[in-house]
Each structure stands twice: as C-alpha cells, then as structure tokens.
Design a protein around this motif. Structure first.
Motif, PDB file in Angstrom:
ATOM      1  N   GLU A   1      46.476  42.168  17.826  1.00 23.68           N
ATOM      2  CA  GLU A   1      47.760  42.231  17.133  1.00 23.68           C
ATOM      3  C   GLU A   1      48.817  42.346  18.222  1.00 23.68           C
ATOM      4  O   GLU A   1      48.951  43.388  18.860  1.00 23.68           O
ATOM      5  CB  GLU A   1      47.814  43.435  16.185  1.00 23.68           C
ATOM      6  N   ASP A   2      49.537  41.300  18.477  1.00 20.98           N
ATOM      7  CA  ASP A   2      50.405  41.212  19.642  1.00 20.98           C
ATOM      8  C   ASP A   2      51.523  42.256  19.610  1.00 20.98           C
ATOM      9  O   ASP A   2      52.026  42.618  18.542  1.00 20.98           O
ATOM     10  CB  ASP A   2      51.006  39.806  19.733  1.00 20.98           C
ATOM     11  N   PHE A   3      51.889  42.725  20.792  1.00 23.89           N
ATOM     12  CA  PHE A   3      53.036  43.627  20.946  1.00 23.89           C
ATOM     13  C   PHE A   3      53.544  43.493  22.373  1.00 23.89           C
ATOM     14  O   PHE A   3      52.895  42.884  23.236  1.00 23.89           O
ATOM     15  CB  PHE A   3      52.659  45.083  20.625  1.00 23.89           C
ATOM     16  N   PHE A   4      54.709  44.055  22.623  1.00 21.99           N
ATOM     17  CA  PHE A   4      55.322  43.979  23.938  1.00 21.99           C
ATOM     18  C   PHE A   4      54.985  45.235  24.748  1.00 21.99           C
ATOM     19  O   PHE A   4      54.907  46.338  24.210  1.00 21.99           O
ATOM     20  CB  PHE A   4      56.844  43.856  23.835  1.00 21.99           C
ATOM     21  N   VAL A   5      54.852  45.042  26.047  1.00 24.28           N
ATOM     22  CA  VAL A   5      54.691  46.161  26.976  1.00 24.28           C
ATOM     23  C   VAL A   5      55.750  46.018  28.059  1.00 24.28           C
ATOM     24  O   VAL A   5      55.825  44.981  28.731  1.00 24.28           O
ATOM     25  CB  VAL A   5      53.283  46.179  27.617  1.00 24.28           C
TER      26      VAL A   5
END
Length: 458
Positions: free
Chosen positions: A344-348
C-alpha cells in the motif's frame, strides 16, 4: 523502592510514636507515685509532730480534731489507722472502714495494695514516744489514675492522630529524601532510551544533586549519595571524552589507510607489467585490495552518517518505487526468492539513497542468511514496512550490540561473513530520521520492521 521506603519510614515513625507514648506513660506513673509517697511522708511527719504523737488515751473525736487541724483539706482521700503491738485497731478514720484494715500488715514501712479496683499506698510508722503503737497513713485512688488503660477512647484518638501525623510526615520525608534518587532514576531511564539516538551520555542535571533541593547547607558535608553522584558525573565526562578521541582517531586512521592502498595497487600494476608477478597473483591481490578498499569506504561513509545531525536534499519518496528497484536489482543474483506479499504505497521523507540503502541491506541480509531456497517476504502499508525471512535467526550477541560497526553473524549454510556494517548502516539511518526499528528473531526466522513517522502520507 519508593513503596518500601514509605513503609519503612512510616513503620519507624509509628513505632517511635508508640514507644514515646509508652515511655511517657511510664514516666508519668513513676512521677505520680513519687508525688504520692511525698504526700504521705509529709502527712505522717505533720502528725508525728502534733499532739497525736503523744496521745496515749485514744479519743476518737479528739483524733479527728487533730487530723482536721493539722491537715485540713489534705486529709481528703487519705486513711489513718492507729494499731497496738498486737495489731489491734485502736483508731481508724472513716475512709479506712471501707477497706479490710485488719489484712493490712504493719510492716514493711511502705506497702502497695490493690483492693476492689482501688490503689492503696500505705506508710507504716511507729510513734516515737509510744513505741507499742503504729501509725498507718494511706492514700486511696482508683486504679486507672495510676495505671491508665491503653485501650481506651483517648488511646484510640491518640493512635489515630499518630497514624495521620505518621502518614503526612512519611510523605514529606519521602519527598525530601527520595527526590535526588527519583531524579537519578529518571535520568538513567531517559539516558538509556536516548542512547539509541545519541552517542554521548548527557551530564547529570543539577536537580539530581542534593544541594539543589536542600540548599547550600548540603555543600558543607558530602554524604555517600553526593559522592556517588560526583563520581558518576566524572565517569560520564571521561567516557564522553574517550568516545570523542576514539571516534576522531578511528575516522582519521581509516582515511590514512586509503593512501597505502592506492600505492599498493600502483605497485601491483607495475610489478605485473614487468612480469615480476603472475597475472593470476596480480588479480588475486587486486581483489583483496578491492575488499579492503570497499570496507574502508563503507566505514568512512557510515562514520560520516553516524556523525550527521541533519540531512540535506530531502525528498518525498514513493516506498513502492524504492522497494521495486531494490527487488529488481537483487533478483539478478537471487531469482524467485523475493516475494512482495502486500503493498500500500505511501511517501517517506528522506534522502533517496538512505532509504534505498537500508532496504537493500535488510533484504540482502535476509537472502544471505536464509539460504538459496528460502523465500524473503516483504509487506508495506500505511507507514510501516516488514521484511521477513525463514533463516536461523540473528545471534543474541549481534542483537545486543546492534548499531556497532563490524558486529556480524555467520551464515551456517553459506558460511558468509559480512563486514558487520550493514546493520550499523540501518541503525544509523533510522536514528538520523527517527524511524523506529524493531527486530523479532528466533530459530524459525527473523522479521524486521521499520515504522516511519506520521509525517508520511498515503
């Protein structure tokens, strides 16, 4: 410790209070008995010096008059008896008739009796001018005036008061005496937690030292606790100083090693060109030099990262993109062993090379220590990523020294020795960005998870 200290002080205060009450009660009783004896002695002296000491003919009315004239109100509560040599009663006052006077002996001089709940103190004296007669002067009191009952309503009130005062005093003493110890406990706990994100140990805060809480008077004398704090503060300073010296020295030494490595490489090339060494030997020497050079470069990069306080050039990185690139690169040497289970893509928010580096180190370690046929599972969702293998687990010695360079384990299947900088890199990057690193390991495998701050967005 605070609870034990509370009960210790509280028990001591209650014990001291009860002991003081008992001692004080005993003291009052002794003082009361002394006063009683003094009264009887003064009364007897007054009667012996009066007409009663020479009165041979017993006249009841006249004796009563003498008692009233000589003693006045002091005769109240006292008994008077005159007996002959045979013990027969020649005279007894009205108060004496309430007691079994015949059972009262004429000797010794002082007698103490308890009759029907009454305390009776008797003084026996022979009349100097009439030797065959004995004057008995006594005082009659209720027993509870001499021996007050301890289990009574006033006693309960006193005990309740002592209990309340004991609790208040104990809480106050605990606050005063345990304050430096509480501050030291907080400091040690906080320092232990911060050691994962800081290499130096902070100095002891001033609030720990007793003189900060008690005032400058405490500086006049140093107790064991103050000496302990001063010794601990000195020890922390020496540890931090030695750490700085070691860190700078190691960093400089690693830089100095690169120069001779470059010279050796040149010498090998020249020796090979002059046919002084074989091509095979030259290649082997170059490989070993490359390993050493790679190790030194990796250490210098780690040291630079470890000593960084902040990072420039931050970007919002797609976790899915970074993971995909790392998997593609590693699958060349480990085909079919990496499995992306859920995503589940997310930003870092980080420097891209740092995020890529720790993922590559973790996945590569999982592949190396799992064996050729074992699967490495990857999950990432929201602000968390997990990498799970089915190897033999990480040795406890490695876990205990996590973040230390050259801290490495041994793969039993492939006998692969790493340089021990992989997990040091991972720990340093997580520390730099305040990412939470969790490692669960056992005989059935290892699961490493990184929890990123909430600033990441899905």
């Amino acid at each position: 410790m605070k609870t034990r200290f509370f009960f210790l002080i509280f028990s001591a205060l209650i014990g001291i209070t009860l002991m003081a009450v008992l001692v004080y009660g005993r003291f009052l009783r002794e003082e009361r008995l002394i006063n009683i004896d003094a009264q009887l002695r003064n009364t007897a002296s007054a009667l012996l010096d009066s007409e009663l000491g020479t009165l041979r003919q017993i006249d009841f009315d006249r004796i009563e008059e003498i008692l009233s004239e000589e003693l006045g109100e002091d005769r109240i509560g006292k008994l008077f008896v005159i007996r002959n040599q045979k013990g027969e009663i020649l005279f007894e006052s009205t108060s004496a008739k309430l007691l079994p006077v015949m059972e009262i002996p004429r000797a010794p001089i002082w007698l103490t009796l308890s009759v029907k709940g009454k305390y009776v103190r008797i003084l026996n004296l022979q009349l100097p001018r009439i030797p065959d007669r004995t004057l008995q002067v006594g005082l009659v009191l209720d027993d509870h005036l001499i021996y007050p009952p301890y289990w009574s309503r006033p006693s309960y009130i006193l005990m309740a008061f002592a209990f309340v005062v004991g609790i208040v005093a104990t809480l106050f003493l605990r606050l005063i005496l345990m304050h430096p110890m509480n501050e030291l406990s907080k400091f040690v706990t906080a320092t232990t937690q911060k050691l994962s994100s800081s290499n130096e140990i902070p100095s002891l805060p001033k609030t720990i030292f007793p003189h900060y809480f008690f005032g400058k008077v405490a500086l006049r004398s140093k107790d064991e606790f103050l000496l302990l704090l001063e010794g601990l503060d000195t020890l922390i300073s020496k540890i931090n100083k030695n750490y700085q010296i070691t860190k700078i020295g190691t960093y400089q030494m690693a830089h100095e090693v690169k120069t001779p490595l470059t010279i050796l490489r040149i010498e090998i090339e020249e020796a090979q060109s002059k046919k002084q060494i074989s091509t095979n030997l030259a290649d082997n020497l170059r490989k070993e030099l490359d390993k050493v050079s790679e190790l030194v470069s990796a250490f210098l990069s780690w040291a630079e990262l470890e000593n960084s306080n902040r990072v420039k050039n931050l970007y919002a990185n797609h976790i899915s993109k970074i993971v995909s690139e790392v998997i593609t690169r590693l699958s060349i040497n480990y085909p079919g062993q990496i499995q992306l289970v859920s995503s589940e893509d997310f930003f870092v928010i980080s420097a891209p090379q740092h995020l890529e580096l720790i993922l590559q180190n973790l996945i590569l370690n999982a592949l190396i220590y799992s064996g050729r046929r074992s699967q490495v599972l990857i999950h990432f969702w929201k602000h968390k990523i997990e990498i799970q293998d089915h190897g033999q687990g990480i040795p406890q010695s490695v876990i205990d020294n996590l973040g230390t360079p050259f801290n490495r384990g041994l793969s039993e299947k492939e006998k692969h020795n790493g340089n021990g900088l992989g997990l040091a890199w991972v720990t340093s990057v997580c520390k730099l960005y305040n990412w939470k690193l969790n490692i669960q390991t056992g005989q059935r495998g290892t699961k490493v998870s990184i929890i990123f701050p909430e600033e990441t967005s899905t």
